[in-house]
Scaffold this active site. Sequence first.
Site, mmCIF file in Angstrom:
data_model
loop_
_atom_site.group_PDB
_atom_site.id
_atom_site.type_symbol
_atom_site.label_atom_id
_atom_site.label_comp_id
_atom_site.label_asym_id
_atom_site.label_seq_id
_atom_site.Cartn_x
_atom_site.Cartn_y
_atom_site.Cartn_z
ATOM 1 N N LYS A 155 2.538 -9.313 -4.058
ATOM 2 C CA LYS A 155 1.657 -8.005 -4.774
ATOM 3 C C LYS A 155 1.020 -9.029 -6.181
ATOM 4 C CE LYS A 155 0.767 -3.080 -6.005
ATOM 5 N NZ LYS A 155 -0.009 -3.068 -5.314
HETATM 6 C C1 LIG Z 1 -3.766 -4.017 -1.309
HETATM 7 C C2 LIG Z 1 -2.645 -3.255 -1.069
HETATM 8 N N1 LIG Z 1 -2.555 -2.777 0.180
HETATM 9 C C3 LIG Z 1 -1.502 -1.598 0.660
HETATM 10 C C4 LIG Z 1 -0.634 -1.358 -0.636
HETATM 11 C C5 LIG Z 1 -0.198 -0.209 -0.253
HETATM 12 O O1 LIG Z 1 1.476 -0.458 -1.218
HETATM 13 P P1 LIG Z 1 2.357 0.671 -1.038
HETATM 14 O O2 LIG Z 1 2.317 2.118 0.084
HETATM 15 O O3 LIG Z 1 3.911 -0.111 -1.092
HETATM 16 O O4 LIG Z 1 1.689 1.516 -2.628
HETATM 17 C C6 LIG Z 1 -1.678 -1.116 -1.572
HETATM 18 C C7 LIG Z 1 -0.956 -0.933 -2.919
HETATM 19 O O5 LIG Z 1 -0.228 -0.105 -3.774
HETATM 20 C C8 LIG Z 1 -1.949 -2.958 -1.884
HETATM 21 O O6 LIG Z 1 -2.676 -3.045 -3.226
#
Ligand SMILES: Cc1ncc(COP(=O)(O)O)c(C=O)c1O
Length: 311
Positions: A155
């Site tokens: 991330k």
């Molecule tokens: C690009 C992206 N994909 C997927 C997610 C979903 O991830 P999570 O369920 O861990 O929040 C997020 C964000 O939070 C994201 O920024």
Amino acid sequence: MNAKTLFMNGEFIPAERGVISVRTHGFAYGTGCFEGIRGYWNEENQQVYLFRLREHYERLLRSCKILNIKLPYSIDQLIDITVELVRQNEQHQDVYLRPVAYKGSEVIGVRLHGLRDDYIVTSEPMGNYVDIGGLRCGVSSWRRIDDNAMPARAKIIGSYVNAAFAKEEALQNNFDEAIMLTHEGRVSEGSAENIFLVINGELVTPAATENILLGVTRDTVIKLAQREFGIVTRERPVNRTELYTADEIFLCGTGAQIAPVISVDNRPVNDGNVGPISSKLQELYFDIVRGRKPEYAEWCTPVYAGVPQHL
Ligand SMILES: Cc1ncc(COP(=O)(O)O)c(C=O)c1O
């Protein structure tokens, strides 16, 4: 943004002191990674529950590994810092926590090695990030960043420019949210959400190799669908036109929570109403994150109970 306290490099400090230099490497080059974590207020229990903290911090450490960032904290310490921050802010409401690990050195020159690693966490009040009653999505002309260019499984701060391009385009085209494709043209994910399709009573979602962020909510959905409803999930390549013919579609993520999609590229998903599987997953999800399902208590860390053990 109105929290009074944040955590920065080992200390809880007044939010107004949480500033970085304009020369900071992570600011100039985007060399850092972060998490987005939600805390849910439960009025009945007078409690804030932080959802799947451990899994978020496991992912943060994987992102750090990819970016060559070393944090001086164990996962238990990272969890305790988070709980303590919400406590110090005396937050009795839904919150969004953002831990950020970044290259803090004030130097010119793009690289990842030989730089100081810094760490901050903020906790701010937050409601819904997107409409959870039915989204109209458009397939983006911006492709999702590729693993060999900027790994989506980490991330990474700088990679959110890719998401911002897609989201901006979607909003300007009067959609609520973007769906991004990989460079090969397969479905990847939303601008900040993973995507699920319902096809013939099964869940289908792009596999880990499709340049997705491996979402904590995605994992939650896969587990809940199986455990609670006996629905299997197929993690596989997904074609764009499957979006036009799926029985149901929903996006999911910490921010988006579980957000049903009612149209893609102006084609209604099924009859254009929120489908039964999306609805029941959404309802269950909200019960769990607010700490109303004791069998999922291990996923919900209470803020106002006990004393942090690892600080
Ligand atoms: C690009 C992206 N994909 C997927 C997610 C979903 O991830 P999570 O369920 O861990 O929040 C997020 C964000 O939070 C994201 O920024």
